[in-house]
Design a protein around this motif. Structure first.
Motif, short mmCIF file in Angstrom:
data_model
loop_
_atom_site.label_atom_id
_atom_site.label_comp_id
_atom_site.label_asym_id
_atom_site.label_seq_id
_atom_site.Cartn_x
_atom_site.Cartn_y
_atom_site.Cartn_z
N ASN A 26 0.82 -1.21 0.00
CA ASN A 26 0.00 0.00 0.00
C ASN A 26 0.86 1.26 0.00
N CYS A 27 0.28 2.34 -0.54
CA CYS A 27 0.89 3.65 -0.33
C CYS A 27 0.79 4.01 1.15
N VAL A 28 1.70 4.83 1.61
CA VAL A 28 1.70 5.21 3.02
C VAL A 28 1.80 6.73 3.14
N PHE A 29 1.34 7.24 4.27
CA PHE A 29 1.52 8.65 4.57
C PHE A 29 2.90 8.82 5.20
N LYS A 30 3.70 9.72 4.66
CA LYS A 30 5.06 9.91 5.14
C LYS A 30 5.07 10.91 6.29
N ALA A 107 -6.80 5.20 2.47
CA ALA A 107 -7.48 3.92 2.31
C ALA A 107 -8.16 3.84 0.94
N MET A 108 -8.76 4.96 0.50
CA MET A 108 -9.43 4.98 -0.80
C MET A 108 -8.42 4.79 -1.93
N VAL A 109 -7.29 5.51 -1.85
CA VAL A 109 -6.25 5.37 -2.87
C VAL A 109 -5.72 3.95 -2.91
N ASN A 110 -5.50 3.35 -1.76
CA ASN A 110 -4.99 1.98 -1.73
C ASN A 110 -6.00 0.98 -2.28
N HIS A 111 -7.28 1.28 -2.11
CA HIS A 111 -8.31 0.43 -2.71
C HIS A 111 -8.21 0.48 -4.24
N VAL A 112 -8.01 1.70 -4.78
CA VAL A 112 -7.86 1.87 -6.22
C VAL A 112 -6.58 1.17 -6.71
N LEU A 113 -5.49 1.33 -5.95
CA LEU A 113 -4.22 0.70 -6.33
C LEU A 113 -4.36 -0.83 -6.37
N ASP A 114 -5.06 -1.37 -5.40
CA ASP A 114 -5.24 -2.82 -5.36
C ASP A 114 -6.05 -3.28 -6.57
N ARG A 115 -7.07 -2.52 -6.92
CA ARG A 115 -7.89 -2.87 -8.08
C ARG A 115 -7.07 -2.79 -9.37
N GLU A 116 -6.25 -1.74 -9.50
CA GLU A 116 -5.40 -1.59 -10.68
C GLU A 116 -4.33 -2.68 -10.73
N MET A 117 -3.78 -3.02 -9.57
CA MET A 117 -2.75 -4.06 -9.50
C MET A 117 -3.28 -5.38 -10.04
N ARG A 118 -4.52 -5.70 -9.74
CA ARG A 118 -5.08 -6.98 -10.16
C ARG A 118 -5.35 -7.03 -11.66
N LYS A 119 -5.35 -5.88 -12.31
CA LYS A 119 -5.50 -5.85 -13.78
C LYS A 119 -4.15 -5.82 -14.48
N LEU A 120 -3.08 -5.70 -13.71
CA LEU A 120 -1.75 -5.50 -14.28
C LEU A 120 -1.09 -6.82 -14.66
N ARG A 121 -0.38 -6.81 -15.80
CA ARG A 121 0.43 -7.94 -16.23
C ARG A 121 1.80 -7.39 -16.60
N VAL A 122 2.84 -7.92 -15.97
CA VAL A 122 4.17 -7.29 -16.03
C VAL A 122 5.20 -8.25 -16.64
N PHE A 123 6.08 -7.68 -17.45
CA PHE A 123 7.21 -8.45 -18.01
C PHE A 123 8.49 -7.80 -17.50
N CYS A 124 9.36 -8.59 -16.88
CA CYS A 124 10.55 -8.06 -16.22
C CYS A 124 11.83 -8.59 -16.86
#
Length: 284
Positions: A26-30, A107-124
């Motif tokens: 998750n993103c965090v508050f610094k 919390a809202m941003v992390n919810h969006v990040l989690d949703r976007e992460m699950r759509k992501l496919r990465v080549f490294c």
């Protein structure tokens, strides 16, 4: 062998990564959000003490700063100090809701990040072909092969173009105390929306030896397949290097399939160097 058999590179979901923190943190508050009110009062004091005229203050801070500047010129110092104590108490009680709202925003941003992460496919990939650890960890203890890949320009498929991974000590910070204080004084227009790309290309610095680059694509949200096979472009594979422990049978099979994919692919065999911990390559 599947790369050569099917002529595709496999982009994988982050949930398949060997590092459960990679893109999945998750993103965090610094900083400490409980200190926002103290920093706010200190910033106001600085603006008052310096007598600098700064445009852009929103209310109630514009009128407050003007009044206290006047008070500090015509009133005893203890009155000004008393005012700042009262201001600190007011800020602490009044902006408790700001801290709660900030937690909800994160919390809202992390919810969006989690949703976007699950759509992501990465080549490294790595930019260091002689990296012994990479050969050990990702090429079956030097028994596997390495592909030299050219031309990774983004197409309409790749949502995130090829870029290097940034290795950091901490997860991607959403906001910090100073940014929140600025937003209170000058309005929320000063806050920049979190950049998801920075999250995609950020990794714990213990992995820096990988010298990783990555390209990513997105799939539909309801796509449950955790990988995406992307066709190899013409002449995209420049060479194939066999590990120093690679079996002759593997070399023969890979070269046979490689010629079927592109007859211009070059082939090399790695060998252990005698004078240091390292590998060299000879063209086959």
């Amino acid at each position: 062998m599947s790369i050569l058999t099917y002529g595709t590179f496999r982009y994988s979901s982050p949930v398949l990564f060997n590092d459960p923190f990679d893109i999945q943190t998750n993103c965090v508050f610094k900083g400490n959000p409980e200190l926002i009110h103290e920093n706010l009062v200190e910033r106001v004091k600085q603006f008052i003490d310096t007598e600098i005229i700064i445009d852009g203050f929103i209310e109630p801070w514009k009128s407050t700063i003007d009044k206290v500047r006047h008070l500090s010129r015509v009133s005893p110092k203890e009155n000004t100090e008393k005012f700042f104590r009262l201001l600190g108490e007011y800020a602490k009680s009044h902006f408790a809701s700001t801290v709660e709202g900030l937690a909800k925003d994160v919390a809202m941003v992390n919810h969006v990040l989690d949703r976007e992460m699950r759509k992501l496919r990465v080549f490294c990939v790595t930019d260091n072909p002689a990296n012994l650890l990479m050969w050990s960890h990702y090429a079956s203890n030097h028994k596997g092969v390495m592909f030299e890949i050219m031309d990774f320009e983004a197409t309409e498929l790749e949502t995130y173009a090829i870029d290097s991974v940034k290795y950091e000590e901490h997860p991607y910070p959403m906001y910090n105390v100073d940014e929140i204080v600025d937003a209170m004084l000058f309005g929320e227009k000063t806050l920049e929306a979190p950049d998801y790309k920075k999250h995609v290309y950020r990794k714990y610095n213990i992995w820096s030896y990988e010298q990783e680059w990555r390209v990513a694509a997105t799939v539909e949200e309801d796509n449950e397949q955790l990988f995406l096979d992307v066709p190899i472009k013409e002449k995209q594979v420049r060479s194939i290097v066999f590990g120093c422990e690679c079996l002759d049978e593997t070399v023969e099979n890979v070269m046979k399939k490689g010629r079927g994919l592109d007859k211009n692919i070059e082939y090399y065999k790695a060998h252990k160097l005698a004078d240091r911990y390292g590998i060299g390559v000879n063209k086959i």
